[in-house]
Design a protein around this motif. Sequence first.
Motif, short mmCIF file in Angstrom:
data_model
loop_
_atom_site.label_atom_id
_atom_site.label_comp_id
_atom_site.label_asym_id
_atom_site.label_seq_id
_atom_site.Cartn_x
_atom_site.Cartn_y
_atom_site.Cartn_z
N PHE A 749 9.32 36.11 2.92
CA PHE A 749 9.90 34.80 2.66
C PHE A 749 9.83 33.93 3.91
O PHE A 749 9.96 34.44 5.03
N ASN A 750 9.64 32.63 3.71
CA ASN A 750 9.65 31.71 4.85
C ASN A 750 11.02 31.72 5.52
O ASN A 750 12.05 31.65 4.85
N ALA A 751 11.01 31.83 6.84
CA ALA A 751 12.26 31.84 7.59
C ALA A 751 13.05 30.56 7.40
O ALA A 751 14.29 30.55 7.46
N VAL A 752 12.34 29.46 7.16
CA VAL A 752 12.99 28.16 7.07
C VAL A 752 13.18 27.78 5.60
O VAL A 752 12.21 27.66 4.86
N PRO A 753 14.42 27.59 5.16
CA PRO A 753 14.63 27.15 3.78
C PRO A 753 14.16 25.72 3.60
O PRO A 753 14.08 24.95 4.56
N GLN A 754 13.85 25.37 2.38
CA GLN A 754 13.43 24.00 2.10
C GLN A 754 14.30 23.41 1.01
O GLN A 754 14.87 24.14 0.20
N THR A 755 14.42 22.10 0.99
CA THR A 755 15.22 21.41 -0.01
C THR A 755 14.45 20.24 -0.60
O THR A 755 13.67 19.59 0.08
N GLY A 756 14.71 20.00 -1.86
CA GLY A 756 14.18 18.81 -2.52
C GLY A 756 15.30 17.88 -2.91
O GLY A 756 15.14 17.04 -3.82
N ALA A 757 16.46 18.00 -2.23
CA ALA A 757 17.64 17.22 -2.60
C ALA A 757 17.38 15.72 -2.57
O ALA A 757 17.94 14.96 -3.38
N GLN A 758 16.53 15.28 -1.65
CA GLN A 758 16.31 13.84 -1.50
C GLN A 758 15.60 13.23 -2.70
O GLN A 758 15.55 12.01 -2.85
N TYR A 759 15.02 14.09 -3.59
CA TYR A 759 14.31 13.58 -4.77
C TYR A 759 15.15 13.69 -6.03
O TYR A 759 14.66 13.40 -7.12
N PHE A 760 16.40 14.11 -5.88
CA PHE A 760 17.23 14.41 -7.06
C PHE A 760 17.40 13.20 -7.97
O PHE A 760 17.25 13.31 -9.20
N ASN A 761 17.70 12.06 -7.43
CA ASN A 761 17.93 10.89 -8.27
C ASN A 761 16.69 10.52 -9.09
O ASN A 761 16.79 10.18 -10.27
N GLY A 762 15.53 10.58 -8.44
CA GLY A 762 14.30 10.29 -9.17
C GLY A 762 14.03 11.29 -10.27
O GLY A 762 13.55 10.94 -11.36
N LEU A 763 14.33 12.55 -10.02
CA LEU A 763 14.15 13.59 -11.03
C LEU A 763 15.11 13.38 -12.20
O LEU A 763 14.73 13.57 -13.37
N MET A 764 16.34 13.01 -11.89
CA MET A 764 17.31 12.75 -12.96
C MET A 764 16.85 11.61 -13.87
O MET A 764 17.05 11.64 -15.09
N GLN A 765 16.22 10.61 -13.30
CA GLN A 765 15.77 9.46 -14.09
C GLN A 765 14.70 9.85 -15.10
O GLN A 765 14.53 9.18 -16.12
N THR A 766 13.97 10.93 -14.84
CA THR A 766 12.96 11.38 -15.80
C THR A 766 13.57 12.10 -16.99
O THR A 766 12.91 12.29 -18.01
N GLY A 767 14.82 12.53 -16.86
CA GLY A 767 15.45 13.31 -17.91
C GLY A 767 15.55 14.79 -17.58
O GLY A 767 16.08 15.58 -18.38
N LEU A 768 15.05 15.19 -16.41
CA LEU A 768 15.15 16.60 -16.00
C LEU A 768 16.62 16.93 -15.73
O LEU A 768 17.31 16.20 -15.01
N ARG A 769 17.09 18.05 -16.30
CA ARG A 769 18.51 18.37 -16.17
C ARG A 769 18.78 19.79 -15.64
O ARG A 769 19.94 20.16 -15.48
N HIS A 770 17.77 20.55 -15.36
CA HIS A 770 17.99 21.92 -14.89
C HIS A 770 17.47 22.06 -13.46
O HIS A 770 16.29 21.85 -13.18
#
Length: 824
Positions: A749-770
């Motif tokens: 596993f990569n030692a450094v975790p990654q996040t996509g939190a900064q894209y959450f609002n855009g993903l919500m606008q598409t209808g993605l809910r999980h």
Amino acid sequence: MPRHLHLPELLSPAGNWECARAAVANGADAIFFGLPRFNARMRADNFTAEDLPELMRFLHSHGVKGYCAFNVLIFTSELADAETQLRELEAAGVDAVIIQDLGLARMVKELAPGLRLHASTQMTITSPEGLERANTLGIDQAVLARELSLRELERFQANDKPEVPLEVFVHGALCVAYSGQCLTSESLGRRSANRGECAQACRMPYEMIVDGELRDLGDKRYLLSPQDLAAVQEIPRLIELGIRSFKIEGRLKTPEYVAAVTRVYRKAIDAALADKDLSEIITEEDRYELEMTFSRGLYSGWMHGVNHQELVGAYYGKKRGYYVGVVRSVARDAVELEEIPDHLKNGDGVVFENLQDTNNEQGGRIYGQQGNWIEFQHGRLRTDLIAPGTRIFKTGDQALDQRLRQTFQGDIPLRKKQPLDLIISGKAGEPLIIQVKGQAVNVASSIMLEQALQRPLTLETLQNQLGRLGGTPFELGTLELHLEGNVILPVSELNRMRRSLVSADLKFIGSAPIQRPASSRTVTQMLAEVGSQVPTKSEAADAAPTLHILCRDQQQIEAALETGVTHLYVDFEDVRQYADAVKYVKENSSSSIYLATPRIQKSGEAGIFKLISRAEPHGVLIRNLGAIAFFRDAGIPITGDFSLNVANPLTADFLKQTGLERLTISYDLNIDQVLTLLEGAPPSWFEITLHQHMPMFHMEHCAFAAFLSEGTDFTNCGRPCEKHKVRLRDRVGMEHPLKADVGCRNTLFNAVPQTGAQYFNGLMQTGLRHYRVELLEQTKEESTRIIRTYQSLLASQRGGEDIWRDLKAQSQLGVTRGTMAEAI
């Protein structure tokens, strides 16, 4: 059902024209090549669309087939270009395409039916169950995973179930990770192996950190670099097992490599078919050529099962060549050897091993020889850096290279014979009919078939009599038998029919491309059918987002339940603990718990599926094709994980039809590609991982056993994975966690975790809910903090940029913005 007899095919790599000529001249039955886009070897020279007609004329005129490697994931925006390339391949007479992407496989069948569909090793087909699932796409040949042993290949029953011919790698470089399951290049360098841009991180040096301390492994630094595969001695057994195609790796290799390896394996296959002893046929000179043209050390790979002490030598990650001997003494511009081998001559290139730094080794071409002394051009070699006892390897042989080049320079004689595929039918009281498949040629016996009291006509009898085609431009291909009952015909009549057959008006493979009817269906139509299921954004706007937490130990489960998480995934190294985890969750909450399958499933490992089922989870997280039918048929809800490689709506649609309730979006997609995917298919189909330590290498090779024990496999390694916490330190000092799963397969596993939190609002606008958060080694306290952070994101109490900065400040390792931020 008629039974087929498949003669084995030798399939050679061709990264350019010279390699294609080398393969044809030295006995290949088929070659595989790539175009500039959509192939897993983007660094090869490759061919252009303009090359295709000439290439296929050249191949077909020599009786050789051409397969195009189309073996990468296809993003939604690329599907139209992929369609164009498929039509170009079909129009040029290309025989088959080698496909990884499940959606692209559907396109082949619907848009370019004249192309044969070969499932790439990138599909990660490791079991008969996985093959059965892939075969619902209508595949015509399947390239199996390299990690399968002869015993595991036997379970595919290729002789008894020949409907899908099987292909295996027999020579060349071994990836340490399962093909289609390696995310290392993407995770570390934004270069995806699933997109043809592997950075070969497995060939880099690593240090092993055991329980926080650097483990002294001596000169072993290349902990993830396997030796090269050489299965030439396994050819007879592979033929017995019914393997259809023998594949040589190497589209980045030289034409001399292609010539040498093709020649040796042609020799081996022909000898095996003639029941000759390969130990007498394959000479030391043959082995020398295999070593000299390219070798990191030759080994049988996984053919004889797992051997963690031998697969990875760990001393170097690049070409080593042929072993010469050991230095006895040194002088200026000269070195004395303990013994001079017969093959060593002036002009040969040699290297003096330096295990302390394999990138800084002394070497050069031999200038002269006197006794046991080899001399070098003045000033070309620093002999003061070469100590007595140093090993020497031969890296270049100009005479051999010249001899190999001569095989494919100038005109290449027509070597290949036309295979005759025959359909044989008849019953007692009627003549025997032999028909040539695909041609208007048939021959009837002048004697009626009779009921056989003994020695009836069998597949073997017909093969023996009809296969005697020496002195003709033909050879026996496949036989389809449609004989009713046990019948007999004199051998003399079979011989007469064979002679009549070859004197008939049979058409030999010509030089013109094969004309095939074009399909009027388009990828636009296919996408429209999927897109018609997409709800309007207003229909999905009111649904609340759901947070799924993946836990890897009991403390993380407790943290998830105490923070009110309602949807859990559990992925334990010891699946025997699954039942207790399910019981705990059910007794202490109303949350749902899904249990994760292993990434890889081999034949004989169905017991793991039964154990998961008996634990009675609310559902299962599916990580391989072979698991889908088992749990679907058991009536257990199933979600597809990232390892199923969903990159476009067509792949998603295919997998949804198998019964998966949701699909995890592939980690190869950046944010723009994710959004495009969600526009083309219902967002309710999908789930996305917002936070994780990227699983980079997933491999059959167990570094725990290889370097912390003397054991060859799980039966004698002492299970160091259960006793030690191990990390592998890379060249820039990052320490990546190493984990073993229930099948003793390792994931780095990569030692450094990654996040996509900064894209959450855009993903919500598409209808993605999980949305998913994956924990790895976090304590209960750390898990609680991460979970609450993402709960606040989903509740719109915090912004994604704020979360990224906050986690970066509080995490010891820091958090990157993740691969979603970068185009691959």
